[in-house]
Design an enzyme around this catalytic site. Structure first.
Site, PDB file in Angstrom:
ATOM      1  N   ALA A 270      54.495  45.316  56.959  1.00 10.94           N
ATOM      2  CA  ALA A 270      54.776  43.697  56.412  1.00 10.94           C
ATOM      3  C   ALA A 270      55.843  43.583  55.690  1.00 10.94           C
ATOM      4  CB  ALA A 270      53.607  43.306  55.572  1.00 10.94           C
ATOM      5  N   GLU A 306      52.674  43.619  49.225  1.00  9.39           N
ATOM      6  CA  GLU A 306      53.580  42.656  49.320  1.00  9.39           C
ATOM      7  C   GLU A 306      53.657  41.204  48.472  1.00  9.39           C
ATOM      8  OE1 GLU A 306      55.803  43.508  51.751  1.00  9.39           O
ATOM      9  OE2 GLU A 306      54.239  45.091  52.696  1.00  9.39           O
ATOM     10  N   HIS A 309      55.401  42.778  45.437  1.00 10.05           N
ATOM     11  CA  HIS A 309      57.051  42.638  45.430  1.00 10.05           C
ATOM     12  C   HIS A 309      57.481  41.443  44.967  1.00 10.05           C
ATOM     13  CE1 HIS A 309      58.419  46.335  47.500  1.00 10.05           C
ATOM     14  NE2 HIS A 309      57.954  46.178  48.650  1.00 10.05           N
TER      15      HIS A 309
HETATM   16  N1  0A1 Z   1      59.967  46.130  52.532  1.00  8.81           N
HETATM   17  C1  0A1 Z   1      58.765  46.099  53.558  1.00  8.81           C
HETATM   18  C2  0A1 Z   1      58.803  47.024  54.438  1.00  8.81           C
HETATM   19  C3  0A1 Z   1      59.640  46.956  55.586  1.00  8.81           C
HETATM   20  C4  0A1 Z   1      61.007  47.478  55.569  1.00  8.81           C
HETATM   21  C5  0A1 Z   1      61.887  47.231  56.496  1.00  8.81           C
HETATM   22  C6  0A1 Z   1      61.811  46.279  57.638  1.00  8.81           C
HETATM   23  O1  0A1 Z   1      62.379  46.302  58.549  1.00  8.81           O
HETATM   24  C7  0A1 Z   1      63.515  47.250  58.615  1.00  8.81           C
HETATM   25  C8  0A1 Z   1      60.473  45.557  57.492  1.00  8.81           C
HETATM   26  C9  0A1 Z   1      59.670  45.724  56.571  1.00  8.81           C
HETATM   27  C10 0A1 Z   1      57.620  46.489  52.477  1.00  8.81           C
HETATM   28  O2  0A1 Z   1      57.609  47.525  51.639  1.00  8.81           O
HETATM   29  O3  0A1 Z   1      56.565  46.312  52.621  1.00  8.81           O
HETATM   30 ZN    ZN Z   2      57.326  47.370  49.972  1.00  9.50          ZN
END
Ligand code: 0A1
Ligand code: ZN
Length: 879
Positions: A270, A306, A309
């Site tokens: 996600a 999420e 975050h």
């Molecule tokens: N930041 C998101 C995870 C995520 C990371 C990279 C992505 O595309 C390369 C997509 C999602 C999380 O930590 O949930």
């Molecule tokens: Zn994350």
């Protein structure tokens, strides 16, 4: 003749080369006409140079964009004022403060990498983290450029009635030819990796949340209309997560609307885009008939992750991608704590450690080892790893452990107070923790920069004359690529001493501050240290690293007698489980060593299992944990050379022995744990235990095949249905073609269930599995463009030890051939599938040769992606 085109080696990005941006972007105004074949993106960026003295050109990132127009302060920019280079738009003489307007064209339908704007299953979706926004428009695609975004989306009303982007919906209208538009404004400045848009025909489940300060937040989950009945768990988890973050961290949500969109086509789990999370549908959709208890659990934790975050990642964001663990490690820690508070803390911790050991320890011991804060990368997408996420969370947890919950909270408050609205570093986080508490975390910084898993050796000595117990702890960390020398880390070792009667003893030593508590945290921060405990009247049994207080491997030198003692007396749920696992592990290793097949249960293991089996008071989920054998991978991790066949045979033999030794108890559990379906934790724990009982019964008594078939047919929930299905399909020699056909028939309308159908077949430890997987590649339901499907089939095969590591190398060659194909479509997923091949150093010489051969064949491929190229180069370097 034309020379073969060699693309230049992709550049290595170094952490030390960080420089602040020369330009900032105050505002971005996007105007996007969505069409699967040709989408037009008009972007107006208000740019400002940071330094008077600077007159360097402006470099904007852009990939795969066709530039149609470019204007500076409203005027077309003459051709001699800019240059288009590989991945870059260079403005040669930009003013200090100006508006740049570009119009570009992109082709979402051809975007199979699923990064940037793509079109799948009739919907437009974006994924901009880490560097996808440059595939949408020319931009300063880096996390430390924070801008205010407005996005106006235009699309045909009919296939795309819903148009979403970040923030507040401020205007909408109709256009000619059946088009419509919606304008979104996000009041919070953000880096472009948090931009998102969605367009499609989606239904919406609505609810709301009243914040502590009394604001109403609209909660909206967007899914295809036939899934509207499958969003209850996601909505409920979201509301609980919002309340938890207020309660535990004093953090409220900040916009009036929180949206979640589920898609079947997504590379990861996600994404936390501001106000508009995009989710792999696996982590949103659940009904009892189609989702297992594990699926429900996954939804709860990813929804929470999420949501969390929004503060750890969005409000306070990253200065550069090397700081990735600043948001990920911290947010994983927060979601683990949320799940621990909402469910059983002990069971949660066991699961978290199991995941860490399964994914992160091998990573830390292999050619792709890197620190929690890496120093260099070629492709940042390769660094969304278990080290950055899970080990990062363990490092935050250790800080929480040494500071205590209240001081940690003060540190978090200061972190938010200082850095809200900023793009910061891991150093800033640690400085806030220190600033709020007056504690010195200097030594802890090494956990962020040093790769590898430390081994802690423990040795105890009891002196009856002095009534003294001395505990010596020694640490060492093996070299990792690029880090030949390792330094001692600060390792908090939570511990207790038990009397032979099973009581935790008061702990007294030389230090005055010891009030005789029954648990202490020893801080091992040198290579070797000894602690003396006084007034110890009897030889104690130590319980070390309680709750898994540090991400290390602990070598205790214990015998089975100590393990059996702790398995029955330790009041730390993690360590009790660890002791049980240790007993089983020793039985397996001994059997493998003597090739005797673990056909008999060692007496102490037998006794420990009998005690757990007869303890009806125990939480069923925890009981199931205690009765589950270590995985084949975990056993392999403990061996100098992984003996794939030996491990499998020994573990199967031990399962059979456990089944027959306790046949009556398993049968009694199986019968007595049958309750009507309910979604609560006790019920799911009972299902887990009951299905474990069935697995042991079937392992030792083939007559349970009928009972298993019956459960498969009669189950009223996916947990029980799938448990039986999986047991049947994993029978080594049964003909289960009728079951396979039946399952497919029943569930073909449910992609998430069909993923399980693929995955269970690909994980069967059967000689015909590779042929089966080969055939499944041609199945009409297999789809190279859907990452969940690819992972279900090829990811599962790579994790299927006996099949993937077949001695003739057929598994290796097969997987490599598929990765080669996938790299053309989706490099991120292709690079991830290489992981099992990268572990070649752990196998015998013959397999090593075959695995390296497969890697080398892949490395010779023309037009390797950066993602795959980096992983292959590192995997092969370690000769
Ligand atoms: N930041 C998101 C995870 C995520 C990371 C990279 C992505 O595309 C390369 C997509 C999602 C999380 O930590 O949930
Ligand atoms: Zn994350």
């Amino acid at each position: 003749m034309i020379a073969p085109a060699h693309s230049p080696a992709p550049p290595v990005i170094h952490r030390e080369d960080y420089r602040p941006p020369r330009f900032v972007i105050d505002s971005v105004d996007l105007d996007i006409h969505l069409d699967p074949e040709l989408t037009q993106v008009r972007a107006r960026l208000h740019l400002r140079r940071q330094s008077e003295a600077d007159d360097q050109p402006l470099r904007l990132c852009g990939e795969g964009l066709a530039l149609l127009e470019i204007r500076q302060d409203g005027q077309p920019l003459p051709k001699d004022q800019y240059r288009l280079e590989e991945g870059v738009l260079l403005l040669l003489h930009p003013p200090r403060d100006f508006v740049l307007e570009t119009l570009v064209q992109i082709r979402p339908i051809a975007n199979t990498a699923l990064s940037g704007l793509y079109f799948a299953n009739g919907h437009f979706i974006t994924q901009c983290e880490a560097e996808g926004f440059r595939r949408i428009t020319y931009y300063l695609d880096r996390p430390d450029v924070l801008a205010r975004f407005t996005a106006t989306l235009h699309a045909e009303q009919c296939p795309y009635p819903v148009l979403l982007a970040n923030g507040n919906r401020v205007a909408a209208g109709q256009e000619a030819d059946g088009w419509h538009w919606v304008r979104w404004e996000d009041p919070f400045p953000k880096p472009c990796y948090l931009f998102a848009l969605v367009a499609g025909d989606l239904g919406c489940v609505r609810d709301h949340f009243r914040t502590a300060s009394g604001r109403e937040v609209a909660l909206e989950i967007y899914v295809e209309a036939h899934h509207l009945d499958a969003c209850a768990q996601a909505m409920d988890a979201l509301q609980r997560a919002m309340a938890w973050d207020e309660r535990v961290y004093g953090r409220e949500y900040d916009l009036d609307r929180y949206m979640i969109v589920a898609t079947d086509t997504f590379n990861m789990g996600a994404m936390e885009n501001k106000g508009l999370n995009i989710f792999n549908s696996k982590y949103v959709l659940a009904r009892p008939e189609t989702a297992t208890d594990t699926d429900y659990q996954g939804i709860e934790s990813v929804i929470a992750h999420e949501y969390f975050h929004n503060w750890t990642g969005n409000r306070v964001t990253l200065r550069d991608w090397f700081q990735l663990s600043l948001k990920e490690g911290l947010t994983v820690f927060r979601d683990q704590e949320f799940s621990a508070d909402e469910n059983s803390r002990g069971v949660q911790r066991i699961g978290d450690v199991r995941r860490l050991r399964a994914a992160q320890f091998p990573e830390d011991a292999g050619p792709l080892a890197h620190p929690v804060r890496p120093d260099a990368y070629i492709e940042i997408n390769n660094f969304y790893t278990a080290t950055v996420y899970e080990k990062g969370a363990e490092v935050v947890r250790m800080i929480h452990t040494v500071l205590g919950a209240a001081a940690f909270r003060q540190g978090m408050d200061l972190y938010f107070a200082r850095h809200d609205g900023q793009a910061v570093t891991i150093e800033d986080f640690l400085a806030a923790m220190e600033g709020a508490t007056g504690r010195d975390l200097a030594a802890f910084r090494l956990w962020y920069s040093q790769a590898g898993t430390p081994v802690v050796h423990a040795a105890g000595r009891y002196d009856p004359a002095q009534r003294r117990y001395s505990l010596t702890l020694r640490q060492e960390t093996a070299p990792t690529p690029g880090q030949p020398e390792k330094r001692p880390l600060p390792i908090p070792v939570r511990m207790a001493l038990f009397s032979p009667a099973g009581q935790a003893m008061p702990l007294r030593g030389q230090e005055e501050d010891e009030a005789g508590d029954r648990e202490r945290i020893l801080m091992l921060d040198t290579a070797e240290q000894t602690w003396n405990f006084t007034e110890v009247g009897e030889p104690p049994i130590p319980s070390l690293l309680r709750g898994f207080s540090a991400p290390v491997r602990l070598e205790t030198g214990f015998g089975d007698a100590q393990r059996a003692f702790l398995a029955s007396h330790d009041d730390d749920p993690f360590n009790r489980w660890e002791a049980m696992q240790g007993l089983a592990l020793q039985a397996l290793l001994a059997a493998i060593d003597q090739s005797h097949g673990a056909g008999v249960l060692p007496e102490l293991l037998h006794g420990a299992l009998a005690a757990v089996l007869s303890d009806a008071q125990m939480d069923p989920a925890y009981r199931a944990e205690l009765l589950t054998l270590p995985s084949e991978d975990y056993v392999g991790e403990q061996m100098a050379v992984i003996d794939v066949e030996g491990i499998h045979c020994a573990r199967e033999a031990l399962r059979r022995a456990m089944g027959s030794a306790f046949g009556e108890q398993w049968a009694a559990d199986y019968e007595s744990l049958a309750f009507p379906y309910s979604r609560d934790g006790i019920s799911s724990g009972r299902r887990r235990l009951r299905n474990l009982a069935l697995a042991y019964l079937l392992a030792s008594d083939a007559s349970y095949l009928d009972r298993t078939r019956q459960q498969y047919q009669q189950a009223d929930n996916m947990t029980d249905h799938l448990a039986a299905f999986s047991l049947l399909v994993h029978q080594p020699d049964a003909d289960v073609s009728d079951i396979l056909a039946d399952f497919y028939q029943r569930w073909q309308q449910h992609p998430l269930v069909i993923d399980k159908w693929f995955a269970i077949q690909a994980s069967a430890p059967r000689p015909d599995t590779l042929a089966k997987v080969q055939a499944l590649l041609q199945h009409p339901a297999f789809d190279w463009r859907t990452p969940n499907r690819v992972r279900a089939l090829l990811g599962s095969l790579g994790a299927n030890a006996t099949v993937f590591h077949a001695a003739d190398g057929s598994g290796y060659a097969f997987l490599a051939a598929q990765i080669r194909h996938l790299d053309e479509l989706n490099p991120q997923i292709a690079a991830r599938l290489v992981t099992p091949l990268s572990r070649w150093q752990r196998y015998d010489a013959q397999r090593q040769g075959l695995m390296r051969q497969a890697l080398e064949d892949l490395a010779g491929k023309a037009n390797l992606s950066r993602d795959l190229g980096e992983v292959l180069e590192k995997s092969l370097k370690l000769a």
